[in-house]
Design a protein around this motif. Structure first.
Motif, mmCIF file in Angstrom:
data_model
loop_
_atom_site.group_PDB
_atom_site.id
_atom_site.type_symbol
_atom_site.label_atom_id
_atom_site.label_comp_id
_atom_site.label_asym_id
_atom_site.label_seq_id
_atom_site.Cartn_x
_atom_site.Cartn_y
_atom_site.Cartn_z
ATOM 1 N N THR A 182 76.504 64.497 54.290
ATOM 2 C CA THR A 182 75.504 63.961 55.221
ATOM 3 C C THR A 182 74.542 63.091 54.439
ATOM 4 O O THR A 182 73.901 63.562 53.497
ATOM 5 C CB THR A 182 74.716 65.086 55.919
ATOM 6 N N ILE A 183 74.453 61.824 54.821
ATOM 7 C CA ILE A 183 73.537 60.879 54.180
ATOM 8 C C ILE A 183 72.431 60.554 55.174
ATOM 9 O O ILE A 183 72.695 60.059 56.272
ATOM 10 C CB ILE A 183 74.273 59.588 53.769
ATOM 11 N N ILE A 184 71.200 60.851 54.784
ATOM 12 C CA ILE A 184 70.040 60.629 55.648
ATOM 13 C C ILE A 184 69.327 59.352 55.226
ATOM 14 O O ILE A 184 69.052 59.154 54.039
ATOM 15 C CB ILE A 184 69.064 61.822 55.563
ATOM 16 N N PHE A 185 69.029 58.508 56.204
ATOM 17 C CA PHE A 185 68.190 57.333 55.968
ATOM 18 C C PHE A 185 66.892 57.494 56.759
ATOM 19 O O PHE A 185 66.870 57.260 57.961
ATOM 20 C CB PHE A 185 68.891 56.044 56.409
ATOM 21 N N PRO A 186 65.788 57.934 56.128
ATOM 22 C CA PRO A 186 64.494 57.936 56.829
ATOM 23 C C PRO A 186 64.024 56.489 56.989
ATOM 24 O O PRO A 186 64.034 55.717 56.021
ATOM 25 C CB PRO A 186 63.578 58.706 55.869
ATOM 26 N N VAL A 187 63.631 56.101 58.199
ATOM 27 C CA VAL A 187 63.243 54.707 58.423
ATOM 28 C C VAL A 187 61.960 54.620 59.245
ATOM 29 O O VAL A 187 61.685 55.465 60.102
ATOM 30 C CB VAL A 187 64.353 53.897 59.125
ATOM 31 N N LEU A 188 61.193 53.579 58.973
ATOM 32 C CA LEU A 188 59.990 53.250 59.731
ATOM 33 C C LEU A 188 59.841 51.734 59.719
ATOM 34 O O LEU A 188 59.620 51.140 58.663
ATOM 35 C CB LEU A 188 58.753 53.918 59.118
ATOM 36 N N ASN A 189 59.999 51.124 60.885
ATOM 37 C CA ASN A 189 59.883 49.664 61.013
ATOM 38 C C ASN A 189 60.770 48.939 59.993
ATOM 39 O O ASN A 189 60.299 48.149 59.188
ATOM 40 C CB ASN A 189 58.419 49.238 60.855
ATOM 41 N N SER A 218 71.629 46.007 57.046
ATOM 42 C CA SER A 218 72.215 45.761 55.731
ATOM 43 C C SER A 218 72.446 47.064 54.976
ATOM 44 O O SER A 218 73.519 47.283 54.394
ATOM 45 C CB SER A 218 71.301 44.850 54.906
ATOM 46 N N GLY A 219 71.450 47.957 54.984
ATOM 47 C CA GLY A 219 71.561 49.205 54.236
ATOM 48 C C GLY A 219 72.691 50.083 54.743
ATOM 49 O O GLY A 219 73.476 50.627 53.954
ATOM 50 N N VAL A 220 72.787 50.238 56.062
ATOM 51 C CA VAL A 220 73.837 51.077 56.632
ATOM 52 C C VAL A 220 75.206 50.434 56.442
ATOM 53 O O VAL A 220 76.175 51.102 56.047
ATOM 54 C CB VAL A 220 73.564 51.345 58.126
ATOM 55 N N THR A 221 75.304 49.135 56.701
ATOM 56 C CA THR A 221 76.588 48.440 56.573
ATOM 57 C C THR A 221 77.103 48.492 55.142
ATOM 58 O O THR A 221 78.290 48.773 54.897
ATOM 59 C CB THR A 221 76.454 46.976 57.027
ATOM 60 N N ASP A 245 85.011 61.441 54.813
ATOM 61 C CA ASP A 245 84.441 62.656 55.392
ATOM 62 C C ASP A 245 82.921 62.659 55.228
ATOM 63 O O ASP A 245 82.364 63.329 54.351
ATOM 64 C CB ASP A 245 85.057 63.885 54.726
ATOM 65 N N TYR A 246 82.235 61.915 56.063
ATOM 66 C CA TYR A 246 80.789 61.790 55.951
ATOM 67 C C TYR A 246 80.169 61.496 57.305
ATOM 68 O O TYR A 246 80.850 61.085 58.253
ATOM 69 C CB TYR A 246 80.417 60.673 54.971
ATOM 70 N N GLU A 247 78.867 61.717 57.382
ATOM 71 C CA GLU A 247 78.054 61.271 58.506
ATOM 72 C C GLU A 247 76.795 60.628 57.954
ATOM 73 O O GLU A 247 76.313 60.999 56.884
ATOM 74 C CB GLU A 247 77.685 62.445 59.426
ATOM 75 N N ILE A 248 76.301 59.631 58.659
ATOM 76 C CA ILE A 248 75.043 58.971 58.304
ATOM 77 C C ILE A 248 74.062 59.218 59.445
ATOM 78 O O ILE A 248 74.372 58.931 60.605
ATOM 79 C CB ILE A 248 75.246 57.465 58.092
ATOM 80 N N ILE A 249 72.915 59.782 59.113
ATOM 81 C CA ILE A 249 71.891 60.049 60.131
ATOM 82 C C ILE A 249 70.679 59.159 59.853
ATOM 83 O O ILE A 249 70.018 59.299 58.822
ATOM 84 C CB ILE A 249 71.453 61.526 60.139
ATOM 85 N N PRO A 302 81.364 54.953 64.132
ATOM 86 C CA PRO A 302 81.374 56.304 64.722
ATOM 87 C C PRO A 302 80.670 57.355 63.872
ATOM 88 O O PRO A 302 80.187 58.361 64.409
ATOM 89 C CB PRO A 302 82.872 56.616 64.848
ATOM 90 N N ALA A 303 80.606 57.150 62.551
ATOM 91 C CA ALA A 303 79.992 58.155 61.671
ATOM 92 C C ALA A 303 78.472 58.072 61.647
ATOM 93 O O ALA A 303 77.821 58.912 61.022
ATOM 94 C CB ALA A 303 80.530 57.996 60.247
ATOM 95 N N VAL A 304 77.886 57.071 62.307
ATOM 96 C CA VAL A 304 76.439 56.861 62.264
ATOM 97 C C VAL A 304 75.771 57.469 63.494
ATOM 98 O O VAL A 304 76.231 57.291 64.626
ATOM 99 C CB VAL A 304 76.108 55.356 62.174
ATOM 100 N N GLN A 305 74.683 58.207 63.250
ATOM 101 C CA GLN A 305 73.877 58.794 64.327
ATOM 102 C C GLN A 305 72.435 58.297 64.197
ATOM 103 O O GLN A 305 71.993 57.925 63.109
ATOM 104 C CB GLN A 305 73.874 60.317 64.230
#
Length: 241
Positions: free
Chosen positions: A4-11, A18-21, A34-38, A60-63
């Motif tokens: 599980t990879i977490i990206f905390p974001v604000l504005n 770019s970061g997620v892609t 075998d991963y998810e990105i939140i 599909p792996a991004v939430q």
């Protein structure tokens, strides 16, 4: 082993796509599926929600999760609670830490079951830190001195923006930490792991300064001093009463 990879974001309308892609493309390039990105949004007022929605439809792996309070600490906590991976952690959306370290971290957790916590470090001897502004270097080194002097921190960096932990350990640490919502939460998370004897790998990284950071240095520094005093009282004063 699921991640599980977490990206905390604000504005983060300028950097989110770019970061997620780049992360998805990198994981595909090394054959890891075998991963998810939140994406955890802690109060964005720009187009971040719309961009996140587009990314969820594309990958599909991004939430996407939006929380009602601001702060990296609050976003990280929520990401850990929502995670289903065997390993959970976070990266800064600007990917200041070289993305290749993600592949190295995956290999380390697969090959070394003794490691429970990987702490990215900009200040380890083998690290390669570029573009760091002089005043940010001074504030970072000053913070490290305070953490080592008053809270006996062993790690060489506290908030590199590249941290991964086995999920059971992460959940236990979240339960034991305060409810601080800001950046200091990540420092407390590391310090409590050290206090519990968690096997931490202090990992040197290649790191590039992001000049578009939204961190407010003075306000953050004041909060750090308050929080250091709080933990000092908890760790070394109340303990002896």
């Amino acid at each position: 082993m699921k991640w599980t990879i977490i990206f905390p974001v604000l504005n983060e309308r300028l950097r989110l796509e770019s970061g997620v892609t780049r992360t998805v493309e990198y994981l595909e390039s090394i054959g890891f599926q075998d991963y998810e990105i939140i994406i955890v949004d802690n109060g964005s007022e720009d187009e971040t929600p719309q961009i996140a929605g587009m990314l969820c439809r594309k990958y599909p792996a991004v939430q996407y999760e939006r929380i009602g309070v601001r702060g990296v600490g609050a976003a990280f906590r929520r990401g850990v609670e929502k995670s289903v991976g065997d390993v959970v952690g976070y990266m800064d959306i600007d990917l200041s830490t070289n993305i290749r370290h993600l592949g190295e971290a995956i290999r380390i957790f697969e090959e070394r079951p003794d490691i429970a916590y990987l702490n990215g470090s900009r200040f380890a001897r083998e690290s390669d830190t570029r573009g760091r502004k002089w005043y940010r270097r001074i504030t970072s080194q000053g913070l490290l001195i305070l953490l080592k002097l008053f809270l006996r921190m062993k790690s060489t960096d506290a908030i590199c923006g590249f941290t991964f932990v086995r999920r059971e350990t992460a959940l236990a640490l979240v339960e034991g930490c305060s409810q601080d919502n800001g950046w200091f939460y990540m420092i407390e998370f590391l310090l409590r792991a050290e206090k519990r004897g968690v096997n931490i790998l202090d990992y040197p990284v290649e790191w590039q300064e992001d000049y578009n950071t939204t961190v407010r240095i003075f306000r953050t520094a004041v909060n750090y001093l308050v929080q250091i005093a709080r933990l000092f009282r908890e760790f070394y004063i109340k303990k002896n009463i």
